[in-house]
Design a protein around this motif. Structure first.
Motif, PDB file in Angstrom:
ATOM      1  N   ILE B 122       0.839  -1.201   0.000  1.00 32.27           N
ATOM      2  CA  ILE B 122       0.000   0.000   0.000  1.00 32.27           C
ATOM      3  C   ILE B 122       0.870   1.244   0.000  1.00 32.27           C
ATOM      4  CG2 ILE B 122      -1.560   1.355   1.488  1.00 32.27           C
ATOM      5  CD1 ILE B 122      -3.162  -1.146   1.921  1.00 32.27           C
ATOM      6  N   ASN B 123       1.910   1.240   0.814  1.00 33.88           N
ATOM      7  CA  ASN B 123       2.810   2.386   0.879  1.00 33.88           C
ATOM      8  C   ASN B 123       3.342   2.739  -0.514  1.00 33.88           C
ATOM      9  OD1 ASN B 123       5.351   3.847   1.068  1.00 33.88           O
ATOM     10  ND2 ASN B 123       5.171   3.588   3.286  1.00 33.88           N
ATOM     11  N   GLN B 124       3.788   1.714  -1.204  1.00 32.89           N
ATOM     12  CA  GLN B 124       4.365   1.932  -2.531  1.00 32.89           C
ATOM     13  C   GLN B 124       3.310   2.466  -3.509  1.00 32.89           C
ATOM     14  OE1 GLN B 124       6.072  -1.651  -4.056  1.00 32.89           O
ATOM     15  NE2 GLN B 124       7.608  -0.565  -5.261  1.00 32.89           N
ATOM     16  N   ARG B 125       2.136   1.821  -3.467  1.00 32.41           N
ATOM     17  CA  ARG B 125       1.073   2.189  -4.400  1.00 32.41           C
ATOM     18  C   ARG B 125       0.625   3.635  -4.185  1.00 32.41           C
ATOM     19  NH1 ARG B 125      -3.770  -1.501  -3.604  1.00 32.41           N
ATOM     20  NH2 ARG B 125      -4.934   0.401  -3.258  1.00 32.41           N
ATOM     21  N   ILE B 126       0.407   3.994  -2.922  1.00 33.07           N
ATOM     22  CA  ILE B 126      -0.108   5.335  -2.623  1.00 33.07           C
ATOM     23  C   ILE B 126       0.968   6.388  -2.879  1.00 33.07           C
ATOM     24  CG2 ILE B 126      -1.090   6.825  -0.822  1.00 33.07           C
ATOM     25  CD1 ILE B 126      -2.949   4.515  -1.763  1.00 33.07           C
ATOM     26  N   ASN B 127       2.197   6.098  -2.460  1.00 33.88           N
ATOM     27  CA  ASN B 127       3.265   7.081  -2.701  1.00 33.88           C
ATOM     28  C   ASN B 127       3.510   7.290  -4.197  1.00 33.88           C
ATOM     29  OD1 ASN B 127       4.194   8.423  -0.390  1.00 33.88           O
ATOM     30  ND2 ASN B 127       5.239   6.573   0.330  1.00 33.88           N
ATOM     31  N   LYS B 128       3.261   6.248  -4.973  1.00 28.59           N
ATOM     32  CA  LYS B 128       3.421   6.381  -6.423  1.00 28.59           C
ATOM     33  C   LYS B 128       2.389   7.368  -6.987  1.00 28.59           C
ATOM     34  CE  LYS B 128       3.861   3.524 -10.495  1.00 28.59           C
ATOM     35  NZ  LYS B 128       3.441   2.250 -11.089  1.00 28.59           N
ATOM     36  N   ILE B 129       1.170   7.270  -6.476  1.00 29.51           N
ATOM     37  CA  ILE B 129       0.135   8.223  -6.913  1.00 29.51           C
ATOM     38  C   ILE B 129       0.494   9.636  -6.444  1.00 29.51           C
ATOM     39  CG2 ILE B 129      -2.321   8.835  -6.768  1.00 29.51           C
ATOM     40  CD1 ILE B 129      -2.863   5.840  -6.134  1.00 29.51           C
ATOM     41  N   LEU B 130       0.903   9.740  -5.174  1.00 23.49           N
ATOM     42  CA  LEU B 130       1.237  11.059  -4.623  1.00 23.49           C
ATOM     43  C   LEU B 130       2.420  11.687  -5.353  1.00 23.49           C
ATOM     44  CD1 LEU B 130       0.893  10.446  -0.754  1.00 23.49           C
ATOM     45  CD2 LEU B 130      -0.726  11.619  -2.245  1.00 23.49           C
TER      46      LEU B 130
END
Lengths: 189, 365
Positions: B122-130
């Motif tokens: 989740i960290n990776q996925r969300i930070n990628k969007i951010l």
């Protein structure tokens, strides 16, 4: 004598259950043994038609009806069932996931859709509610009377932040999912 | 999961409790209902923290948390994204502590914090969007709730020392849900079916917490229920209000503005569900920082408790009149002391003069 017809469960698409447990933490859902502790401790169930145990059963069996069932929206997410489930199933999280799937298939109440549009327009679920071209309303006046800034230092005082979150809504396809109208499209061009 | 819980439990007790107030610093996350519907809560909180010399830094451009009811229910991905974005604002403020005054905001931001810290996917996925907006959540923010700050950072001892006016009010506490559950990530390490932290705080600042049936039940507002099924949500509220009325209290005390709204505006809204001849509910609802401010001896005006005549149609909807009258009649503790010592000193001279007269009399005789 009347003939007994078999009680057939129809509309099994076999994907709802699979989709739910794509989320690793929800896999344990399949351990539900239908004890009914969730229904028994549900404050909503005491007043409304929601029967949490039934929702869990339908979810495990992948019954399509569960997504269109209005009852899944009667949970107030108080987490009492979540705490008491003897099989440690995160029941509330399962219900949230079912609601996500329902939304993806277009089963959403207009009131909820409307609030997401308000979020996209203002950055708030409950905005100050200033009308166009107006700098104050009863709430900004109330703020002032309490010695606060008329406009809070949230997206209201920083309208550029609304464009930021609209961008994030596009990146997550949230705008399409909820059929939102985003005014920023033109401005970006 | 347990890691966070232990970490949380340790650091406020060991490190923060010894810190002077002036060392405490928080990013203040306002949310939606407080700034836009219950500004008196914002007023009271800013006022009390200011008087204690604690810095509250505004989170400029913060959005809705987003609410764990509607927004998490329709799409968890966006909910995580906007939640993480809000956390990065506290990060940009160079604060590690994010203070929320709301159970819902706490529920969201705390879960987002937990997911971002403990779930690499989740960290990776969300930070990628951010990253598309050039922001990144580094993970150095702890989401705190006002009750947790009062209980751990202030601490009961220090709260007690702040009391200048023993109110001795009979209050009905409403905990709310998201501050207690899920218990696996709860900050207090207390049984969600038998919590005590709110009662301890209220009793420490000189009030009586009156138990009532269904004390731990949900107010009914959460989970998108109020938005989608208002009448059903009010069925919860009327049940709680009836139980509270049975035990008789001066006010209801809450630590969440959405519960606040549900109890305050709710008392007007439940009118249509009252039985024949049942009296309307008029129980004042106040926020914990307002009660704290009163106990510290501050005036109701300072705490947003005097409603302006204009504009009309604003919160609070249940008038404070009766409560304020009662509070007005309660003297400050040092005045009580003075009265007591005056009574003693008055009594002494009397005795002396009496003694004198007798001696005088004795001499005369």
């Amino acid at each position: 004598m009347e003939k007994i017809t078999p009680n057939i469960i129809f509309n099994i698409s076999n994907d709802i259950s699979d989709e739910i447990i794509k989320d690793e933490a929800l896999k344990i859902m399949r351990a539900c043994f239908q004890c009914g502790t969730c229904t028994g401790s549900c404050p909503s169930g005491r007043r409304t038609a929601i029967r949490t145990r039934q929702i869990m059963r339908e979810a495990v069996l992948s019954l399509d009806e569960v997504l269109s069932d209005e009852d899944i929206w009667l949970c107030s997410t108080c987490y009492t069932c979540y705490e008491r489930c003897p099989r440690n199933i995160p029941v509330t999280d399962v219900i949230i996931k079912i609601r996500n799937l329902a939304t993806q298939r277009g089963f959403i109440k207009p009131a909820h859709q409307k609030v997401t549009q308000i979020l996209a327009d203002t950055g708030h679920g409950v905005p100050l509610g200033l009308k166009n071209n107006s700098e104050e309303n009863q709430w900004s006046k109330a703020r002032e009377s309490y010695g606060l800034s008329k406009i809070p230092p949230t997206t209201h005082a920083h309208p550029e932040a609304v464009l930021d979150i609209q961008k994030l809504m596009k990146l997550t396809n949230f705008d399409k999912l909820l059929k939102l109208e985003l005014q920023s499209t033109n401005e970006e061009k | 999961m347990t890691e966070i819980k232990e970490q949380k439990k340790e650091h406020p007790k060991e490190e923060l409790i010894e810190k002077p107030f002036s060392d405490l610093k928080y990013s203040l996350y306002l949310g939606c209902v407080i700034p836009n519907r219950y500004p008196m809560i914002e007023r009271a909180t800013r006022f009390v923290f200011d008087k204690l010399g604690i810095e509250l830094i505004d989170m400029n451009g913060a959005t809705c948390c987003p609410a764990p009811g509607v927004f998490r229910s329709v799409d968890k991905a966006l909910w995580l994204t906007l939640g993480a974005r809000n956390l990065t604002i506290a990060q940009n403020n160079k604060t590690t502590e994010l203070l929320t005054l709301c159970n819902g905001c706490f529920g969201t931001l705390h879960e987002v914090e937990h997911e971002m810290k403990s779930n690499p996917d989740i960290n990776q996925r969300i930070n990628k969007i951010l990253a598309e907006k050039n922001i990144h959540f580094d993970g150095n923010v702890n989401v705190r709730q006002i009750m947790d700050v009062l209980y751990f950072d202030f601490g009961l001892e220090r709260l007690k020392s702040l009391v200048k006016k023993t109110l001795n009010l009979r209050v009905a506490i409403h905990y709310g849900c998201h501050i207690l559950k899920p218990s696996s990530t709860q900050l207090f390490g207390q049984d969600p079916d038998n919590p005590t932290f709110f009662d301890e705080v209220v009793e420490t600042i000189g009030c009586q917490s009156i138990d009532y049936q269904e004390k731990l039940m949900c107010c009914g507002a959460g989970g998108s229920l109020r938005t989608g099924f208002k009448d059903n949500s009010l069925q919860y509220t009327i049940e709680k209000l009836r139980q509270i009325r049975k035990v008789g209290v001066d006010c209801i005390v809450v630590c969440c503005p959405f519960c606040h709204l549900q109890f305050d505006l709710g008392q007007i809204e439940v009118s249509k569900f009252l039985d024949d001849g049942e009296e309307e509910f008029r129980i004042p609802v106040i926020f914990i920082t307002q009660l704290l401010g009163l106990a510290m001896g501050y005036e109701p005006e300072d705490l947003g408790m005097i409603k302006p005549e204009e504009p009309k149609g604003i919160s609070p909807f249940v008038p404070f009149d009766k409560l304020l009258k009662k509070i007005e009649s309660i003297p400050l503790d040092n005045q009580v002391q003075k009265i007591k010592t005056n009574a003693k000193t008055e009594a002494k001279p009397k005795a002396k003069t009496k003694a004198k007269t007798t001696t005088k009399g004795g001499k005369k005789l």
